[in-house]
Design an enzyme around this catalytic site. Sequence first.
Site, PDB file in Angstrom:
ATOM      1  N   VAL A 100      -2.260   6.859   9.577  1.00 29.65           N
ATOM      2  CA  VAL A 100      -1.823   7.329  10.896  1.00 29.65           C
ATOM      3  C   VAL A 100      -1.720   8.853  10.945  1.00 29.65           C
ATOM      4  O   VAL A 100      -2.193   9.491  11.898  1.00 29.65           O
ATOM      5  CB  VAL A 100      -0.468   6.685  11.270  1.00 29.65           C
ATOM      6  CG1 VAL A 100       0.063   7.274  12.573  1.00 29.65           C
ATOM      7  CG2 VAL A 100      -0.615   5.167  11.410  1.00 29.65           C
ATOM      8  N   CYS A 130     -12.734  -8.397  12.078  1.00 28.78           N
ATOM      9  CA  CYS A 130     -12.896  -7.123  12.769  1.00 28.78           C
ATOM     10  C   CYS A 130     -14.362  -6.731  12.878  1.00 28.78           C
ATOM     11  O   CYS A 130     -14.693  -5.680  13.405  1.00 28.78           O
ATOM     12  CB  CYS A 130     -12.085  -6.032  12.095  1.00 28.78           C
ATOM     13  SG  CYS A 130     -12.778  -5.471  10.545  1.00 28.78           S
ATOM     14  N   THR A 179     -11.633   5.830  17.558  1.00 32.81           N
ATOM     15  CA  THR A 179     -11.090   4.529  17.163  1.00 32.81           C
ATOM     16  C   THR A 179     -12.042   3.892  16.158  1.00 32.81           C
ATOM     17  O   THR A 179     -13.250   4.073  16.246  1.00 32.81           O
ATOM     18  CB  THR A 179     -10.904   3.579  18.365  1.00 32.81           C
ATOM     19  OG1 THR A 179     -10.463   2.294  17.882  1.00 32.81           O
ATOM     20  CG2 THR A 179     -12.187   3.383  19.148  1.00 32.81           C
ATOM     21  N   ARG A 200     -11.239   6.831  10.936  1.00 36.42           N
ATOM     22  CA  ARG A 200     -10.591   6.118   9.840  1.00 36.42           C
ATOM     23  C   ARG A 200      -9.486   6.980   9.250  1.00 36.42           C
ATOM     24  O   ARG A 200      -9.349   8.151   9.560  1.00 36.42           O
ATOM     25  CB  ARG A 200     -11.615   5.786   8.742  1.00 36.42           C
ATOM     26  CG  ARG A 200     -12.652   4.727   9.101  1.00 36.42           C
ATOM     27  CD  ARG A 200     -12.112   3.308   9.098  1.00 36.42           C
ATOM     28  NE  ARG A 200     -11.339   3.004   7.910  1.00 36.42           N
ATOM     29  CZ  ARG A 200     -11.846   2.685   6.724  1.00 36.42           C
ATOM     30  NH1 ARG A 200     -13.151   2.638   6.557  1.00 36.42           N
ATOM     31  NH2 ARG A 200     -11.066   2.397   5.699  1.00 36.42           N
ATOM     32  N   GLY A 201      -8.718   6.401   8.330  1.00 37.03           N
ATOM     33  CA  GLY A 201      -7.636   7.126   7.678  1.00 37.03           C
ATOM     34  C   GLY A 201      -6.286   6.581   8.115  1.00 37.03           C
ATOM     35  O   GLY A 201      -6.181   5.788   9.050  1.00 37.03           O
ATOM     36  N   ARG A 233       0.855  -1.184   0.000  1.00 40.34           N
ATOM     37  CA  ARG A 233       0.000   0.000   0.000  1.00 40.34           C
ATOM     38  C   ARG A 233       0.899   1.245   0.000  1.00 40.34           C
ATOM     39  O   ARG A 233       2.088   1.154   0.274  1.00 40.34           O
ATOM     40  CB  ARG A 233      -0.884   0.012   1.248  1.00 40.34           C
ATOM     41  CG  ARG A 233      -1.915  -1.100   1.293  1.00 40.34           C
ATOM     42  CD  ARG A 233      -2.546  -1.203   2.678  1.00 40.34           C
ATOM     43  NE  ARG A 233      -3.263   0.015   3.031  1.00 40.34           N
ATOM     44  CZ  ARG A 233      -3.524   0.386   4.298  1.00 40.34           C
ATOM     45  NH1 ARG A 233      -3.090  -0.361   5.309  1.00 40.34           N
ATOM     46  NH2 ARG A 233      -4.207   1.483   4.539  1.00 40.34           N
ATOM     47  N   SER A 280       0.506   4.024   1.958  1.00 36.02           N
ATOM     48  CA  SER A 280       0.520   4.835   3.178  1.00 36.02           C
ATOM     49  C   SER A 280       1.942   4.922   3.732  1.00 36.02           C
ATOM     50  O   SER A 280       2.798   4.081   3.429  1.00 36.02           O
ATOM     51  CB  SER A 280      -0.400   4.232   4.238  1.00 36.02           C
ATOM     52  OG  SER A 280       0.156   3.035   4.763  1.00 36.02           O
ATOM     53  N   LYS A 308      -1.786  -7.933  12.040  1.00 36.58           N
ATOM     54  CA  LYS A 308      -3.140  -7.830  12.589  1.00 36.58           C
ATOM     55  C   LYS A 308      -4.188  -7.616  11.494  1.00 36.58           C
ATOM     56  O   LYS A 308      -5.378  -7.829  11.717  1.00 36.58           O
ATOM     57  CB  LYS A 308      -3.216  -6.698  13.623  1.00 36.58           C
ATOM     58  CG  LYS A 308      -3.007  -5.299  13.096  1.00 36.58           C
ATOM     59  CD  LYS A 308      -2.944  -4.295  14.239  1.00 36.58           C
ATOM     60  CE  LYS A 308      -2.687  -2.878  13.770  1.00 36.58           C
ATOM     61  NZ  LYS A 308      -3.767  -2.295  12.978  1.00 36.58           N
ATOM     62  N   ASP A 309      -3.750  -7.203  10.290  1.00 40.97           N
ATOM     63  CA  ASP A 309      -4.682  -7.003   9.180  1.00 40.97           C
ATOM     64  C   ASP A 309      -4.844  -8.244   8.305  1.00 40.97           C
ATOM     65  O   ASP A 309      -5.635  -8.225   7.361  1.00 40.97           O
ATOM     66  CB  ASP A 309      -4.191  -5.854   8.281  1.00 40.97           C
ATOM     67  CG  ASP A 309      -4.207  -4.513   8.986  1.00 40.97           C
ATOM     68  OD1 ASP A 309      -4.926  -4.379   9.994  1.00 40.97           O
ATOM     69  OD2 ASP A 309      -3.487  -3.598   8.538  1.00 40.97           O
ATOM     70  N   THR A 327      -3.248  11.097   9.138  1.00 45.37           N
ATOM     71  CA  THR A 327      -4.592  11.695   9.074  1.00 45.37           C
ATOM     72  C   THR A 327      -5.267  11.644  10.438  1.00 45.37           C
ATOM     73  O   THR A 327      -5.890  12.618  10.885  1.00 45.37           O
ATOM     74  CB  THR A 327      -5.466  10.950   8.042  1.00 45.37           C
ATOM     75  OG1 THR A 327      -4.865  11.058   6.758  1.00 45.37           O
ATOM     76  CG2 THR A 327      -6.873  11.517   7.996  1.00 45.37           C
ATOM     77  N   ARG A 328      -5.127  10.525  11.129  1.00 47.10           N
ATOM     78  CA  ARG A 328      -5.761  10.382  12.446  1.00 47.10           C
ATOM     79  C   ARG A 328      -5.142  11.356  13.450  1.00 47.10           C
ATOM     80  O   ARG A 328      -5.854  11.973  14.248  1.00 47.10           O
ATOM     81  CB  ARG A 328      -5.632   8.939  12.932  1.00 47.10           C
ATOM     82  CG  ARG A 328      -6.356   7.943  12.040  1.00 47.10           C
ATOM     83  CD  ARG A 328      -6.307   6.544  12.603  1.00 47.10           C
ATOM     84  NE  ARG A 328      -6.674   5.557  11.609  1.00 47.10           N
ATOM     85  CZ  ARG A 328      -7.090   4.328  11.883  1.00 47.10           C
ATOM     86  NH1 ARG A 328      -7.209   3.944  13.133  1.00 47.10           N
ATOM     87  NH2 ARG A 328      -7.390   3.492  10.923  1.00 47.10           N
ATOM     88  N   SER A 358     -11.949   0.587  15.845  1.00 49.49           N
ATOM     89  CA  SER A 358     -11.901  -0.807  16.281  1.00 49.49           C
ATOM     90  C   SER A 358     -13.001  -1.118  17.299  1.00 49.49           C
ATOM     91  O   SER A 358     -13.082  -0.482  18.353  1.00 49.49           O
ATOM     92  CB  SER A 358     -10.527  -1.097  16.901  1.00 49.49           C
ATOM     93  OG  SER A 358     -10.550  -2.256  17.697  1.00 49.49           O
ATOM     94  N   LEU A 359     -13.826  -2.131  16.991  1.00 48.09           N
ATOM     95  CA  LEU A 359     -14.827  -2.579  17.962  1.00 48.09           C
ATOM     96  C   LEU A 359     -14.157  -3.148  19.217  1.00 48.09           C
ATOM     97  O   LEU A 359     -14.678  -3.005  20.327  1.00 48.09           O
ATOM     98  CB  LEU A 359     -15.727  -3.644  17.331  1.00 48.09           C
ATOM     99  CG  LEU A 359     -16.644  -3.179  16.192  1.00 48.09           C
ATOM    100  CD1 LEU A 359     -17.350  -4.378  15.575  1.00 48.09           C
ATOM    101  CD2 LEU A 359     -17.655  -2.151  16.684  1.00 48.09           C
ATOM    102  N   ARG A 360     -13.008  -3.790  19.033  1.00 47.83           N
ATOM    103  CA  ARG A 360     -12.260  -4.345  20.176  1.00 47.83           C
ATOM    104  C   ARG A 360     -11.839  -3.241  21.135  1.00 47.83           C
ATOM    105  O   ARG A 360     -12.018  -3.357  22.362  1.00 47.83           O
ATOM    106  CB  ARG A 360     -11.031  -5.103  19.635  1.00 47.83           C
ATOM    107  CG  ARG A 360     -10.053  -5.557  20.716  1.00 47.83           C
ATOM    108  CD  ARG A 360      -8.786  -6.116  20.078  1.00 47.83           C
ATOM    109  NE  ARG A 360      -8.086  -5.127  19.279  1.00 47.83           N
ATOM    110  CZ  ARG A 360      -7.292  -4.172  19.762  1.00 47.83           C
ATOM    111  NH1 ARG A 360      -7.095  -4.086  21.073  1.00 47.83           N
ATOM    112  NH2 ARG A 360      -6.664  -3.329  18.974  1.00 47.83           N
ATOM    113  N   ARG A 361     -11.252  -2.166  20.588  1.00 48.53           N
ATOM    114  CA  ARG A 361     -10.829  -1.055  21.451  1.00 48.53           C
ATOM    115  C   ARG A 361     -12.041  -0.381  22.080  1.00 48.53           C
ATOM    116  O   ARG A 361     -12.021  -0.007  23.262  1.00 48.53           O
ATOM    117  CB  ARG A 361     -10.004  -0.053  20.646  1.00 48.53           C
ATOM    118  CG  ARG A 361      -8.640  -0.592  20.233  1.00 48.53           C
ATOM    119  CD  ARG A 361      -7.965   0.313  19.212  1.00 48.53           C
ATOM    120  NE  ARG A 361      -6.650  -0.216  18.818  1.00 48.53           N
ATOM    121  CZ  ARG A 361      -6.050   0.055  17.666  1.00 48.53           C
ATOM    122  NH1 ARG A 361      -6.643   0.851  16.771  1.00 48.53           N
ATOM    123  NH2 ARG A 361      -4.869  -0.442  17.388  1.00 48.53           N
TER     124      ARG A 361
END
Length: 313
Positions: free
Chosen positions: A150, A241, A125, A147-148, A9, A11, A81-82, A152-153, A127-130
Amino acid sequence: MKKLTIATRGSKLALWQSNHIKSVIESNFSDVEVELKIIITSGDKILDAPLAKIGGKGLFLKEIEESMLRGEAQMAVHSLKDVPTVMPEGLLLSAITTREDVRDAMLSEKYPDIASLPQGAVVGTSSLRRRMQLVKQRPDLVIKDLRGNVDTRIRKLKEGEFDAIILAAAGINRLGFSHLVTYFYPISLEEMIPSMGQGALGIETVNEPWVLEIAAFLEDRNSRIETSIERGFVDTLQGGCQVPIGVSARVQEDGSVVVRSLLGLPDASEVMGEMVTLSQDETSRAGEAMAERLIAQGAMELLHRAEVMANEA
């Protein structure tokens, strides 16, 4: 001179990771020249919807894997993790690298840690986990989707859209971005259990002997032990996820392995999990066995309700 093409990618984090592996390979294989092939994935294009609703983290891999299967690249470097637990036919998860920090981290301009966030603070976030673990600790927080990439966040945080955001510590460390915010707080494993594979790079390759030889050089034994347990746990629960699942296996200095898990509803109204300590002789299928114990306690029904709740949000 052999030419190895790494599909990646575009990014900053993806390019850092791919260039890091490129450098390691070229430093240790003098007969190999490495080039990067940048690919825009579906996950990069769709930025206005939560990952859980548009198909999950596999959206960051689809076009990369198609490029490899067409013979345009021989390797891809992913944040593990992805990477889904089932690999496409013809491709292999050939190496797991030495892990960076596995923890999540809270970034904030005003607040040094989760406990210091004021009532009603807005935390970002995707992430549903977080989300589940934040709400479990602090039900008064307002969790908003983020989203976006790092940078951008972090920009959204600094512009005041959020009081804090939660990201993987590994990505911040690799990019050297911790200095961009006032507070960078790695969250302990007791406070928040990370995603399977967090902090490790997964090296996906075509099944060609000369490529597999290169990948074998990148393999880290402890990372393979840890992430195999984590991926076995998630695979047995059939979880991506779209549901909140945290799992962490860590090889200790004495050689034992501590495994933590947590799953439940996004609003943290119901959660379940385990923590066990194993010898390395007991690690084969340890993730699967932990998942099966939780399934016997109703984990699959709980995750089904979690998916319904996430889709209705």
